[in-house]
Design a protein around this motif. Structure first.
Motif, PDB file in Angstrom:
ATOM      1  N   GLU A  97       0.797  -1.222   0.000  1.00 59.46           N
ATOM      2  CA  GLU A  97       0.000   0.000   0.000  1.00 59.46           C
ATOM      3  C   GLU A  97       0.831   1.273   0.000  1.00 59.46           C
ATOM      4  N   ALA A  98       2.075   1.203   0.468  1.00 59.11           N
ATOM      5  CA  ALA A  98       2.834   2.418   0.749  1.00 59.11           C
ATOM      6  C   ALA A  98       2.985   3.313  -0.473  1.00 59.11           C
ATOM      7  N   LEU A  99       3.604   2.796  -1.544  1.00 55.34           N
ATOM      8  CA  LEU A  99       3.867   3.635  -2.712  1.00 55.34           C
ATOM      9  C   LEU A  99       2.567   4.105  -3.360  1.00 55.34           C
ATOM     10  N   ALA A 100       1.569   3.241  -3.411  1.00 55.83           N
ATOM     11  CA  ALA A 100       0.288   3.631  -4.007  1.00 55.83           C
ATOM     12  C   ALA A 100      -0.368   4.753  -3.209  1.00 55.83           C
ATOM     13  N   SER A 101      -0.319   4.649  -1.886  1.00 57.58           N
ATOM     14  CA  SER A 101      -0.933   5.674  -1.039  1.00 57.58           C
ATOM     15  C   SER A 101      -0.190   7.000  -1.150  1.00 57.58           C
ATOM     16  N   ILE A 102       1.149   6.933  -1.169  1.00 54.88           N
ATOM     17  CA  ILE A 102       1.951   8.151  -1.298  1.00 54.88           C
ATOM     18  C   ILE A 102       1.692   8.803  -2.653  1.00 54.88           C
ATOM     19  N   ALA A 103       1.642   7.986  -3.703  1.00 58.39           N
ATOM     20  CA  ALA A 103       1.425   8.529  -5.048  1.00 58.39           C
ATOM     21  C   ALA A 103       0.052   9.174  -5.190  1.00 58.39           C
ATOM     22  N   ALA A 104      -0.917   8.753  -4.386  1.00 56.72           N
ATOM     23  CA  ALA A 104      -2.267   9.313  -4.483  1.00 56.72           C
ATOM     24  C   ALA A 104      -2.350  10.740  -3.968  1.00 56.72           C
ATOM     25  N   VAL A 105      -1.377  11.164  -3.140  1.00 57.05           N
ATOM     26  CA  VAL A 105      -1.469  12.496  -2.519  1.00 57.05           C
ATOM     27  C   VAL A 105      -0.210  13.315  -2.772  1.00 57.05           C
ATOM     28  N   SER A 106       0.503  13.012  -3.851  1.00 57.60           N
ATOM     29  CA  SER A 106       1.735  13.749  -4.136  1.00 57.60           C
ATOM     30  C   SER A 106       2.092  13.598  -5.602  1.00 57.60           C
ATOM     31  N   ARG A 107       3.219  14.206  -5.968  1.00 61.65           N
ATOM     32  CA  ARG A 107       3.834  13.979  -7.281  1.00 61.65           C
ATOM     33  C   ARG A 107       5.036  13.080  -7.038  1.00 61.65           C
ATOM     34  N   LEU A 108       4.931  11.830  -7.440  1.00 63.00           N
ATOM     35  CA  LEU A 108       5.923  10.817  -7.071  1.00 63.00           C
ATOM     36  C   LEU A 108       6.741  10.406  -8.290  1.00 63.00           C
ATOM     37  N   THR A 109       8.050  10.346  -8.110  1.00 65.62           N
ATOM     38  CA  THR A 109       8.965   9.833  -9.127  1.00 65.62           C
ATOM     39  C   THR A 109       9.718   8.650  -8.549  1.00 65.62           C
ATOM     40  N   LEU A 110       9.656   7.529  -9.252  1.00 59.57           N
ATOM     41  CA  LEU A 110      10.317   6.308  -8.807  1.00 59.57           C
ATOM     42  C   LEU A 110      11.347   5.912  -9.865  1.00 59.57           C
ATOM     43  N   ILE A 111      12.608   5.864  -9.465  1.00 59.61           N
ATOM     44  CA  ILE A 111      13.705   5.482 -10.353  1.00 59.61           C
ATOM     45  C   ILE A 111      14.410   4.287  -9.714  1.00 59.61           C
ATOM     46  N   SER A 112      14.604   3.215 -10.463  1.00 59.95           N
ATOM     47  CA  SER A 112      15.196   2.026  -9.856  1.00 59.95           C
ATOM     48  C   SER A 112      15.896   1.161 -10.896  1.00 59.95           C
ATOM     49  N   CYS A 113      16.851   0.383 -10.390  1.00 61.91           N
ATOM     50  CA  CYS A 113      17.582  -0.543 -11.253  1.00 61.91           C
ATOM     51  C   CYS A 113      18.177  -1.662 -10.400  1.00 61.91           C
ATOM     52  N   PRO A 114      17.899  -2.911 -10.726  1.00 60.99           N
ATOM     53  CA  PRO A 114      18.532  -4.015  -9.991  1.00 60.99           C
ATOM     54  C   PRO A 114      20.011  -4.122 -10.377  1.00 60.99           C
ATOM     55  N   PRO A 115      20.829  -4.693  -9.513  1.00 63.43           N
ATOM     56  CA  PRO A 115      22.243  -4.919  -9.879  1.00 63.43           C
ATOM     57  C   PRO A 115      22.333  -5.824 -11.110  1.00 63.43           C
ATOM     58  N   HIS A 116      23.277  -5.551 -11.978  1.00 60.08           N
ATOM     59  CA  HIS A 116      23.568  -6.359 -13.164  1.00 60.08           C
ATOM     60  C   HIS A 116      22.481  -6.274 -14.246  1.00 60.08           C
ATOM     61  N   ALA A 117      21.476  -5.430 -14.061  1.00 60.40           N
ATOM     62  CA  ALA A 117      20.467  -5.258 -15.109  1.00 60.40           C
ATOM     63  C   ALA A 117      21.031  -4.374 -16.221  1.00 60.40           C
ATOM     64  N   GLU A 118      20.551  -4.593 -17.454  1.00 58.00           N
ATOM     65  CA  GLU A 118      21.029  -3.788 -18.567  1.00 58.00           C
ATOM     66  C   GLU A 118      20.657  -2.319 -18.394  1.00 58.00           C
TER      67      GLU A 118
END
Length: 588
Positions: A97-118
């Motif tokens: 629920e956390a990210l969905a709830s935060i995104a509902a009441v803000s402008r949210l930017t999520l940037i991510s990359c797993p190790p060794h991913a292209e």
């Protein structure tokens, strides 16, 4: 109104209201996600106490580009699959629920990359709606940027406290998690200024020093208890180191910060007979037990848990803390006798001495046998208790000084009987009213010949700075001197004989979290604390002239019956009560 299914937008905002109460709620969820991702470094940045910006960056396992849309969807999680998994939770987050709830009441930017991913990915969500979703070349780990929190729920913004209060809550949260996870490097930045930085060395006491200061961290007692399927580690304060509220009592259960009234009661029971009423220890305890023995799904923000065997956990907390207290070395304080006119010295039990210092009293005098805190001094036969009555609402009459008892109480005669006056409480009242009176008439200020430096724990610098304008209005000229050091350049003339560093340090130890009081009420509390520290103490011998002056000053007060904290300054024994006690009037 007919029953209807709520629109998705409304439902999302209602759900967000349960999870996202204020900026610190957002940071808690994001930091716990980072810890679940096995991050060894977490950087938290805020702007305007989190209302304008919250950014949490970690070097954890990251999220693949393909899964980014799922990460901000409600009830999407990688941490459980079946209902049975709810009773074997081994992570800090699990509801999705956390990210969905935060995104509902803000402008949210999520940037991510797993190790060794292209490559990694970037997704931007505003008010719950995806605006951008694209690949991105970014280093391994995750960055969550939350901007303009509650921009679409302006009513929620009105319930937030002033920025200093919100920052203090964030400081407290990150400091506690830094102690709980000493192997993780934490960095907390407010408006470009670093307020907390740890180095992941695994030394919890070192991190305690960052939050509470070196002196407090050095005194803290280590708590260790190991049992099958249950262990307790952490720190608790000795009986001479206390606070006026429960704010510094912290519990972690399986790595999760929780609030539990029963655990707090167990902790306080370990201090039974050792602490004055209204005083509380500083404690930070980490409890580890089988995940199946604790239900973490009982509170929307996971701030509470339920134990399968609560009695066992509470008993373990009590035993572990009590063992730490009893294991500390008991020193002997050599104190001049205040109950006689001689200069002999005697041994005072440290617990009695601590209680005396806190209450403004004095330790019992018994050179041969030192009573324990739970055993009253029985050197003298007990006499029937006198009826004691507090003074009526009117001002006190003119009093004739008889003398001082135990270097703590003044004895005086009035037209209606005997008065016993607590010199510390009385002087508090006198100083309190005099400072307010002089403030209205023009407060006299005493510059210091040599400015006095005062060091403030880094995470409390902002809290201290918040009070500087108010302190300056009351004659304390304080200015930053770099880092966590401030200079005291002047004090109110009425306090020129007091140590300004001690006075302001005591304020640091007792600042309230709730600053929603009216300004005048906040000032009154502040000045009451200053007067408490500056007033004469119990055990301090006063000359005859000083005793007379204190009586006259108390008689002139508008509210002479109590100190600024509400404690009685005196007890009145009427002539009728005395006559009954001596058998002169009726039966006893």
């Amino acid at each position: 109104m007919p029953i209807q299914v709520l629109p998705e937008e409304v439902a999302a905002k209602i759900a967000a209201g349960e999870v996202v109460e204020r900026p610190v709620s957002v940071i808690k969820e994001l930091v716990e996600n980072a810890l679940d991702a096995k991050a060894t470094e977490i950087i938290i940045e805020t702007g305007e106490a989190g209302k304008r910006l919250i950014e949490v960056a970690d070097n954890g396992c990251g999220i693949s580009y393909e899964e980014l849309p799922l990460a901000i969807a409600r009830f999407a999680t990688s941490k459980l699959k079946t209902a049975e998994d709810l009773f074997n939770i081994r992570t800090l987050g699990f509801r999705g629920e956390a990210l969905a709830s935060i995104a509902a009441v803000s402008r949210l930017t999520l940037i991510s990359c797993p190790p060794h991913a292209e490559h990694g990915g970037k997704i931007v969500v505003q008010g719950g709606k995806v605006e951008t979703y694209e690949p991105a070349g970014v280093p391994p780990g995750t960055v969550v940027r939350v901007e303009d929190l509650f921009y679409n729920v302006p009513a929620r913004l009105k319930f937030l406290k002033q920025d200093s209060t919100e920052r203090n809550l964030i400081n407290a949260l990150i400091s506690r998690y830094a102690v709980a996870y000493p192997e993780v490097r934490f960095r907390l930045v407010h408006d470009g200024k670093v307020f907390l930085q740890t180095y992941g060395h695994g030394d919890r006491r070192e991190i305690l020093a960052t939050y509470y200061g070196v002196d407090v961290a050095r005194q803290m007692l280590e708590v260790i208890l190991e049992e099958p399927d249950l262990s307790i580690q952490g720190f608790t304060s000795p009986i001479a180191l206390t606070r006026s509220n429960r704010r510094d009592i912290t519990f972690f259960v399986n790595g999760r910060w929780i609030q539990d009234v029963a655990l707090t009661s167990a902790l306080l029971q370990a201090y039974h007979t050792m602490l004055m009423v209204g005083r509380y220890p500083i404690s930070m305890l980490f409890i580890w037990l089988d995940p199946e023995a604790v239900d973490v799904n009982v509170h929307p923000t996971k701030a509470e848990v339920r134990f399968r065997q609560p009695e066992r956990v509470f008993s373990a907390v009590q035993r572990a803390v009590r063992r730490a207290l009893l294991a500390q070395p008991v020193g002997i304080h050599i104190t001049p006798s205040v109950w006689s006119s001689g200069t002999s010295h005697q041994m005072i039990d440290p617990a009695w001495q601590m209680a005396a210092d806190l209450k403004g009293g004095t330790a019992p005098n018994n050179a041969q046998e030192v009573p324990s805190p739970s055993e009253p001094n029985t050197s003298f036969p007990a006499s029937p208790p006198l009826k004691q009555t507090l003074l009526p609402e009117s001002r006190i009459p003119l009093l004739r000084l008889v003398g001082q008892v135990g270097a703590t109480y003044l004895v005086a005669e009035g037209p209606d009987g005997l008065y016993l006056i607590d010199q510390h409480a009385a002087h508090e009242r006198v100083l309190f009213e005099r400072m307010w009176r002089e403030r209205e008439q023009g407060l006299a200020v005493q510059p210091l010949l040599n400015p006095q430096p005062i060091r403030v724990p880094g995470v409390r610098v902002d809290e201290f700075q918040h009070y500087i304008p108010l302190l300056q209005q009351w004659g304390f000229e304080v200015e930053p001197f770099g880092g966590d050091t401030f200079l005291i350049r002047s004090v109110p003339a009425i306090l020129r004989n007091s140590d300004p560093v001690v006075i302001l340090q005591s304020l640091l130890d007792s600042f309230e979290e709730d600053e929603s009081l009216l300004e005048k009420e906040t000032e009154a509390r502040l000045i009451a604390r200053i007067c408490k520290r500056a007033a004469v103490k119990g055990g301090q011998v006063l000359s005859r002239e000083e005793q007379e002056a204190l009586l006259r000053d108390l008689e002139a007060c508008e509210s002479p019956r109590t100190c600024p904290h509400g404690r009685p300054t005196m007890i009145h024994l009427s002539v009728e009560v005395l006559e009954r006690q001596f058998g002169r009037r009726g039966s006893r």
